[in-house]
Design an enzyme around this catalytic site. Structure first.
Site, PDB file in Angstrom:
ATOM      1  N   HIS A 196      -9.693   6.626   2.019  1.00  0.00           N
ATOM      2  CA  HIS A 196      -8.981   7.525   1.107  1.00  0.00           C
ATOM      3  C   HIS A 196      -8.008   8.414   1.882  1.00  0.00           C
ATOM      4  O   HIS A 196      -6.879   8.657   1.453  1.00  0.00           O
ATOM      5  CB  HIS A 196      -9.980   8.413   0.361  1.00  0.00           C
ATOM      6  CG  HIS A 196     -10.670   7.724  -0.767  1.00  0.00           C
ATOM      7  ND1 HIS A 196     -10.006   6.947  -1.689  1.00  0.00           N
ATOM      8  CD2 HIS A 196     -11.973   7.702  -1.132  1.00  0.00           C
ATOM      9  CE1 HIS A 196     -10.873   6.483  -2.568  1.00  0.00           C
ATOM     10  NE2 HIS A 196     -12.068   6.916  -2.255  1.00  0.00           N
ATOM     11  N   CYS A 499       0.894  -6.333  -2.796  1.00  0.00           N
ATOM     12  CA  CYS A 499       0.886  -4.961  -3.300  1.00  0.00           C
ATOM     13  C   CYS A 499      -0.134  -4.093  -2.581  1.00  0.00           C
ATOM     14  O   CYS A 499      -0.360  -2.953  -2.968  1.00  0.00           O
ATOM     15  CB  CYS A 499       0.646  -4.934  -4.805  1.00  0.00           C
ATOM     16  SG  CYS A 499      -0.939  -5.642  -5.316  1.00  0.00           S
TER      17      CYS A 499
END
Length: 574
Positions: A196, A499
């Site tokens: 994260h 992506c």
């Protein structure tokens, strides 16, 4: 004491660079963690009053995290904050804490700590995505105990003067609301390239280095030089580092804008698209010059909710994104719930290993109807816009899954249908899958994790968990070869996009194009750098560099070999 002994000692700490940039600023440590309530701390108030305080604390922390999500600077940040807010309000957590208050006469602080710790320990033992969530629960635990004590919540120090933030690791709630004007760079001991912290740092444009051992041993206030591309932290920076910072500023000015044209030096087009999550994200990406959307994360409609959003709510949200790009392409990923994005109305929190469980497309097996209603909303939003809407399903592993998803999409009135390639199974059967669907998009974060069997959160596995791994690149090559074979059979070109975070690495972008990837989608902040490096090579050179990477024996060897052939990277400090 002589002059030399008074000079600050120069030290170089190595880590893993996860977001480029160079800065010099004082080092500031993350605020101390909330102390653990003493074991067996007794209840000193009425049990009913203690229970009420527990529930009120859970509501307060959930509300505070939800409010942070609303202020988050990116959709990625908002998503993780909403998920963390759900943990704070988890009824089972509060219920278990209440049980400890009433049955063992523990203080609410100690009861909450024990209940949350038990959850975190269970998740850490599961590994994978659940181990990642353990850190989030420990963050929630600290916030709840601080709320019960009336203390300030743990988090990023509040300073007016710019600084480099050092921490063991950063919880989503910390990284999501960072002010890039004050926090100039992030350095952590833990975490990997796809953590994260890494993803949010890239979204915010902050230099970041993870897996840096010894950084917390440095004194607070120590001036440091951080190079987010090289993955180094240097104490007592001098003229060399100052010039490197100045060079980076010149690079930032040069890359301040992207003209909306992605291509190799010989004119070979490489459309550069954006990863977005909301209408605000989409408008910002369009302003940054993105040629379309390669990944619309639809989770933002679902996270932080106890019930499925209505078709009308979803339609309005998707229509905002479509409107931002006019008649350009927008690739919509259907709901990627499960693993690190649990939803109370859709996923099972008791799964032993959610990363390998019911997630993404697979939720349609256990809760049919949610996916069909989402496709209905996407189709409705498409009807009211001029956008070229493509739709794809995450976590596809078999041909039959791809066929079923295509059937659902066509029934909803969506003509262009594809799938995400995130599993080795999908990569190895790409030709057969593409015989049935129109395109594929590689999610390199999960594809790397599953190919290398390496938890993307672990700094100790950063080398394994790198998209530069030759095994991962061979998976990409397998997909592009499958697409070429399918296209030859059908007479129609089958598009392959990327992506995942790999597309935002300028050097790796060259390799991906050399392997046959058609389009690249990334954070809007990465567009200009990727475009500049792609424009420095032609198709022949890109293919040569791709072969060079494939023939390497490790991720670092592949990366170093390719970077050595791209002088523009050194020129730009990327």
């Amino acid at each position: 004491m002589d002059e030399q002994s008074r000079q600050p000692q120069r030290e170089i700490l190595d880590g893993v660079g996860v977001s480029p940039g160079r800065v010099i600023a004082p080092l500031v440590h993350m605020a101390p963690a909330v102390s653990e309530p003493p074991e067996g701390e007794p209840l000193t108030e009425d049990p009913e009053a203690a229970t009420d305080r527990l529930r009120a604390a859970a509501l307060a922390v959930r509300a505070e995290l939800t409010e942070r999500a609303a202020r988050a600077r990116s959709e990625s940040a908002a998503e993780v904050l909403k998920a963390t807010a759900l943990m704070a309000g988890d009824k089972a957590l509060v219920k278990n804490a209440v049980k400890l208050v009433t049955s063992q006469q523990l203080s609410p602080e100690r009861a909450l700590w024990q209940a949350a710790t038990a959850y975190a320990d269970q998740m850490r033992a599961m590994g994978g995505y659940m181990a990642e969530r353990a850190a989030d629960i420990e963050d929630v635990r600290a916030r709840l105990v601080a709320e019960l004590r009336g203390e300030d919540a743990p988090g990023v120090p509040q300073r007016r003067e710019p600084f480099v933030l050092a921490a063991e690791d950063l919880a989503p709630a910390d990284t999501a609301v960072l002010d890039p004007d004050v926090v100039l760079a992030l350095v952590t001991v833990s975490g990997g390239p796809q953590s994260h912290t890494a993803i949010l740092a890239r979204n915010l444009g902050l230099p970041a280095v993870v897996a840096v051992q010894g950084v917390l041993d440095l004194d607070a206030g120590t001036p440091v030089f951080v190079d987010g591309a090289a993955g180094t932290v240097v104490t007592a920076p001098g003229e060399t580092e100052a010039e490197a910072v100045a060079a980076w500023r010149r690079t930032a000015e040069r890359l301040a804008s992207f003209d909306g044209h992605g291509a190799l030096s010989d004119g070979t087009p490489v459309p550069l698209l954006a990863n977005v999550g909301t209408g605000d994200d989409a408008r910002a990406a369009a302003e940054a010059g993105a040629q379309g959307v390669g990944l619309l994360r639809t989770e933002f409609c679902f996270l932080g909710r106890d019930a499925e959003p209505t078709v009308e709510e979803q339609t309005a949200a998707y229509a905002e994104v479509f409107a931002a790009f006019g008649d350009r392409k927008v690739v919509v990923r259907t709901l990627d719930a499960g693993a690190d994005k649990p939803l109370p109305f859709l996923t099972d929190a008791e799964e032993p290993n959610p990363a390998l469980g019911v997630r993404g497309y697979r939720t349609d097996w256990t809760t049919p109807g949610v996916l069909a209603r989402q496709l209905e909303a996407i189709a409705a939003a498409r009807e009211g816009s001029g956008a070229e809407v493509w739709v794809m399903a995450p976590m596809i592993a078999t041909v039959s899954e791809a066929v079923h998803f295509q059937e659902l999409a066509h029934e909803a009135g969506l003509p262009v249908c594809g799938v995400m390639v995130e599993t080795p199974a999908a990569a190895l059967t790409a030709e057969q899958i593409l015989d049935r669907v129109d395109f594929v998009s590689l999610g390199t974060n999960d594809l790397t994790q599953y190919t290398m069997a390496a938890d993307r959160m672990l700094g100790s596995l950063a080398e394994l968990n790198s998209p530069w791994q030759p095994a991962v690149l061979r998976m990409v090559e397998c997909v592009t070869r499958g697409a070429a074979a399918s296209g030859t059979t059908s007479g129609t070109h089958k598009s392959v996009g990327v992506c995942g975070e790999a597309a935002a690495d300028p050097a790796l972008a060259v390799v991906l194009v050399g392997l046959g990837v058609d389009t690249l989608s990334m954070s809007p902040r990465s567009l200009a750098a990727v475009a500049t490096v792609l424009a420095s090579v032609d198709a022949t050179e890109a293919r040569r560099l791709a072969v060079l990477a494939l023939e390497a024996t490790s991720a670092s060897e592949a990366r170093d070999a390719v970077r050595a052939q791209l002088p523009v990277l050194a020129e730009l400090g990327l």
